[in-house]
Design a protein around this motif. Structure first.
Motif, PDB file in Angstrom:
ATOM      1  N   SER A  45       0.825  -1.210   0.000  1.00 20.04           N
ATOM      2  CA  SER A  45       0.000   0.000   0.000  1.00 20.04           C
ATOM      3  C   SER A  45       0.860   1.262   0.000  1.00 20.04           C
ATOM      4  CB  SER A  45      -0.926  -0.016   1.219  1.00 20.04           C
ATOM      5  OG  SER A  45      -1.706   1.147   1.260  1.00 20.04           O
ATOM      6  N   ALA A  46       1.926   1.274   0.797  1.00 15.07           N
ATOM      7  CA  ALA A  46       2.809   2.442   0.858  1.00 15.07           C
ATOM      8  C   ALA A  46       3.463   2.719  -0.490  1.00 15.07           C
ATOM      9  CB  ALA A  46       3.880   2.242   1.937  1.00 15.07           C
ATOM     10  N   GLN A  48       2.331   1.729  -3.453  1.00 16.27           N
ATOM     11  CA  GLN A  48       1.255   2.107  -4.377  1.00 16.27           C
ATOM     12  C   GLN A  48       0.895   3.581  -4.221  1.00 16.27           C
ATOM     13  OE1 GLN A  48      -2.436  -0.048  -3.791  1.00 16.27           O
ATOM     14  NE2 GLN A  48      -2.881   0.052  -5.974  1.00 16.27           N
ATOM     15  N   HIS A  49       0.795   4.054  -2.990  1.00 16.34           N
ATOM     16  CA  HIS A  49       0.402   5.437  -2.748  1.00 16.34           C
ATOM     17  C   HIS A  49       1.496   6.451  -3.060  1.00 16.34           C
ATOM     18  CE1 HIS A  49      -2.955   3.463  -0.660  1.00 16.34           C
ATOM     19  NE2 HIS A  49      -3.606   4.518  -1.108  1.00 16.34           N
ATOM     20  N   GLN A  50       2.744   5.993  -3.169  1.00 21.18           N
ATOM     21  CA  GLN A  50       3.834   6.891  -3.535  1.00 21.18           C
ATOM     22  C   GLN A  50       4.066   6.946  -5.049  1.00 21.18           C
ATOM     23  OE1 GLN A  50       7.437   6.788  -0.953  1.00 21.18           O
ATOM     24  NE2 GLN A  50       6.323   5.165   0.129  1.00 21.18           N
ATOM     25  N   THR A  51       3.367   6.110  -5.782  1.00 14.93           N
ATOM     26  CA  THR A  51       3.500   6.086  -7.236  1.00 14.93           C
ATOM     27  C   THR A  51       2.619   7.185  -7.829  1.00 14.93           C
ATOM     28  OG1 THR A  51       3.859   3.696  -7.117  1.00 14.93           O
ATOM     29  CG2 THR A  51       3.306   4.618  -9.271  1.00 14.93           C
ATOM     30  N   TYR A  53       0.082   9.108  -9.543  1.00  8.46           N
ATOM     31  CA  TYR A  53      -1.148   8.658 -10.191  1.00  8.46           C
ATOM     32  C   TYR A  53      -1.355   9.296 -11.563  1.00  8.46           C
ATOM     33  CZ  TYR A  53      -6.084   7.441 -10.722  1.00  8.46           C
ATOM     34  OH  TYR A  53      -7.261   6.957 -11.187  1.00  8.46           O
ATOM     35  N   ARG A  57      -0.118   3.702 -13.515  1.00 11.32           N
ATOM     36  CA  ARG A  57      -1.085   2.817 -12.875  1.00 11.32           C
ATOM     37  C   ARG A  57      -0.275   1.865 -11.995  1.00 11.32           C
ATOM     38  NH1 ARG A  57      -6.378   4.227 -13.383  1.00 11.32           N
ATOM     39  NH2 ARG A  57      -7.036   4.385 -15.546  1.00 11.32           N
ATOM     40  N   GLN A  60      -2.456  -3.933  -7.680  1.00 16.72           N
ATOM     41  CA  GLN A  60      -2.220  -5.165  -6.936  1.00 16.72           C
ATOM     42  C   GLN A  60      -3.000  -6.286  -7.603  1.00 16.72           C
ATOM     43  OE1 GLN A  60      -2.673  -4.882  -2.638  1.00 16.72           O
ATOM     44  NE2 GLN A  60      -2.688  -2.655  -2.815  1.00 16.72           N
TER      45      GLN A  60
END
Length: 185
Positions: A45-46, A48-51, A53, A57, A60
């Motif tokens: 999650s960490a 993913q949220h730093q990628t 947007y 894309r 998961q």
């Protein structure tokens, strides 16, 4: 691929997996695992949220197809550029992926460090990030090249950082903050 590989892919595609269980086809072998640890999920999650947007894309549980492999791995996270692939279907071509992330579990270390390293290089994925809560490190593999002895694609560059240290991921133009990454208890 052989006829056996084709049959195994057919079996895998029709496999009914119980809820809470993850299944992957890895080089002709169906691998099933229980749901991941909370530490694992928080790391994914960490990242993913730093990628960013706006450009990327980060998904998961996305199944990949790798040319020349009897495999359909389901990495913990795949990152690909927006607009590069059709946004429908079960399988994403590995050739469209920019970064793949695997978080090592107590039972997946060999697959994550060896088998998937080979598979993701074979698929032409430019960067592979291994996050290891057993050791408290991240290993970023980049710079695909061809091994002179085997002729197989391999990651030439390997950069290891400890949890808490930032990781520069040039392909995404980001520096990942790993200060919240935890090890398994």
């Amino acid at each position: 691929m052989t006829a056996i590989d084709d049959r195994m892919m057919g079996i895998f595609e029709n496999l009914e997996v119980p809820e809470g269980v993850k299944a992957e086809l890895i080089r002709g072998e169906i691998v099933m695992m229980a749901g991941p640890d909370m530490v694992h999920n928080l790391i994914v999650s960490a990242i993913q949220h730093q990628t960013p947007y706006a450009r990327w894309r980060a998904l998961q549980t996305q199944d990949l197809i790798i040319s020349g492999e009897a495999s359909e791995p389901q990495p913990d996270l795949v990152v690909f550029e927006r607009g590069v692939v059709p946004e429908a279907g079960r399988l994403l071509s590995a050739s469209a992926v920019t970064v793949v992330v695997e978080v090592v579990s107590r039972t997946s270390a060999h697959r994550d460090y060896r088998t998937k390293r080979e598979m993701y290089a074979q698929g032409g994925i430019p960067a592979y990030l291994i996050v290891d809560p057993l050791k408290g490190v991240c290993v970023l593999l980049t710079d695909l090249t061809t091994d002179t002895a085997s002729g197989a694609p391999v990651y030439w560059s390997e950069r290891t950082t400890k949890f808490g240290d930032p990781i520069q991921v040039d392909l995404l133009d980001i520096t990942l903050d790993t200060s919240e990454f935890q090890t398994y208890s």
